[in-house]
Design an enzyme around this catalytic site. Structure first.
Site, mmCIF file in Angstrom:
data_model
loop_
_atom_site.group_PDB
_atom_site.id
_atom_site.type_symbol
_atom_site.label_atom_id
_atom_site.label_comp_id
_atom_site.label_asym_id
_atom_site.label_seq_id
_atom_site.Cartn_x
_atom_site.Cartn_y
_atom_site.Cartn_z
ATOM 1 N N ASP A 252 0.782 -0.969 -0.045
ATOM 2 C CA ASP A 252 0.050 -0.068 0.114
ATOM 3 C C ASP A 252 0.935 1.561 -0.104
ATOM 4 O OD1 ASP A 252 -2.312 1.646 0.443
ATOM 5 O OD2 ASP A 252 -1.376 1.934 2.666
ATOM 6 N N ASP B 150 -0.109 5.250 1.059
ATOM 7 C CA ASP B 150 -0.300 6.108 2.126
ATOM 8 C C ASP B 150 -0.465 5.598 3.420
ATOM 9 O OD1 ASP B 150 -1.281 8.822 0.709
ATOM 10 O OD2 ASP B 150 -1.777 7.227 -0.547
ATOM 11 N N ASP C 249 -1.861 -0.534 5.730
ATOM 12 C CA ASP C 249 -2.113 0.048 6.939
ATOM 13 C C ASP C 249 -3.546 0.327 7.224
ATOM 14 O OD1 ASP C 249 -2.260 2.383 5.352
ATOM 15 O OD2 ASP C 249 -2.701 3.722 7.017
HETATM 16 MG MG LIG Z 1 -2.893 3.190 3.487
#
Ligand SMILES: [Mg+2]
Length: 245
Positions: free
Chosen positions: A19, A21, A197
């Site tokens: 991922d 961000d 995240d």
């Molecule tokens: Mg993310």
């Protein structure tokens, strides 16, 4: 939570899905202000080179947007996999029903114009409503998106994230994007690793867990990932362990 306790060091023979961000880059007040740390980019390039190109980015951002952050044509799935660039550089784009989001786009523009701090990110195939600069509008933002989704019907779904709620086709998620890559060289046949995240990354974790790979959640919060890294800095440090392997 400590750094990278227990997480197995990266190996050249594995296939990597990251991922962007909150995983490779720290959040900023708006998506456009997000910058990549030079150390992260160097670690990613080394991993890409040593793994024979088996590193892909899997993001909610558009591919054009991801490229503007990385300045490097890595394999990438954008907009949760609706658009994808494979390891050869071939582009794929899935658009379930052209024009389906037109009314939603106008309605969200109107909402954003009336509520200071809200931000509409129009990614073409998906729409994101960000409330990072107006956290008091979180519940309102989610309520608004759910109402718009109900009008669109079951072909579309809302995807909650950190200070954001998105509207996207229900048929596509990061798990599907990972399986698309794993059908192709150089990803095929390797142990898969997914690092993310946020709630949207749980789709990727589910697929990689089912395949017996390694799933790594960045930061706190509930997850089905097997391992955890504390922060973006911890992800960078973990990538650097490859050189010792
Ligand atoms: Mg993310």
């Amino acid at each position: 939570m400590r750094g990278r306790d227990g997480v197995p060091a990266p190996r050249a023979g594995w296939a990597y899905f990251f991922d962007v961000d909150g995983t490779l880059a720290e959040f900023a007040p708006t998506p456009a202000e997000v910058r990549l740390d030079a150390g992260v980019l160097a670690g990613l390039r080394r991993l890409h080179e040593r793994s024979g190109g088996a590193v892909a980015l899997v993001s909610g951002r558009s591919i054009a947007d991801v490229d503007s952050i990385f300045h490097s044509p890595l394999p990438v799935a954008g907009q949760h996999g609706l658009e994808r660039r494979d390891a050869r550089g071939v582009l794929y784009r899935r658009e379930p029903s052209p024009g389906a989001l037109d009314a939603a786009r106008v309605r969200l523009a109107e909402v954003v114009a009336r509520h200071a701090g809200l931000l509409l990110e129009d990614k073409g195939l998906t729409l994101a409503l960000h409330y990072r600069r107006a956290p008091a509008l979180a519940a309102f933002s989610h309520r608004t998106m759910r109402a718009i989704q109900r009008e669109l019907g079951s072909a579309y779904a809302t995807q909650p994230g950190k200070c954001v709620v998105e509207l996207k086709p229900a048929s596509m998620d990061k798990g599907v994007a990972v399986t698309d890559f794993l059908r192709e060289a150089p990803f095929m046949g390797r142990i898969a690793v997914f690092v993310g995240d946020d709630a949207t990354d749980e789709h990727g974790f589910a697929v990689v867990n089912a395949l017996g790979g390694h799933t790594i959640k960045v930061g706190g919060g509930p997850t089905t990932a097997r391992w955890r890294l504390a922060s973006v800095a911890a992800v960078s440090a973990w990538m650097a362990e490859l050189s010792k392997a």
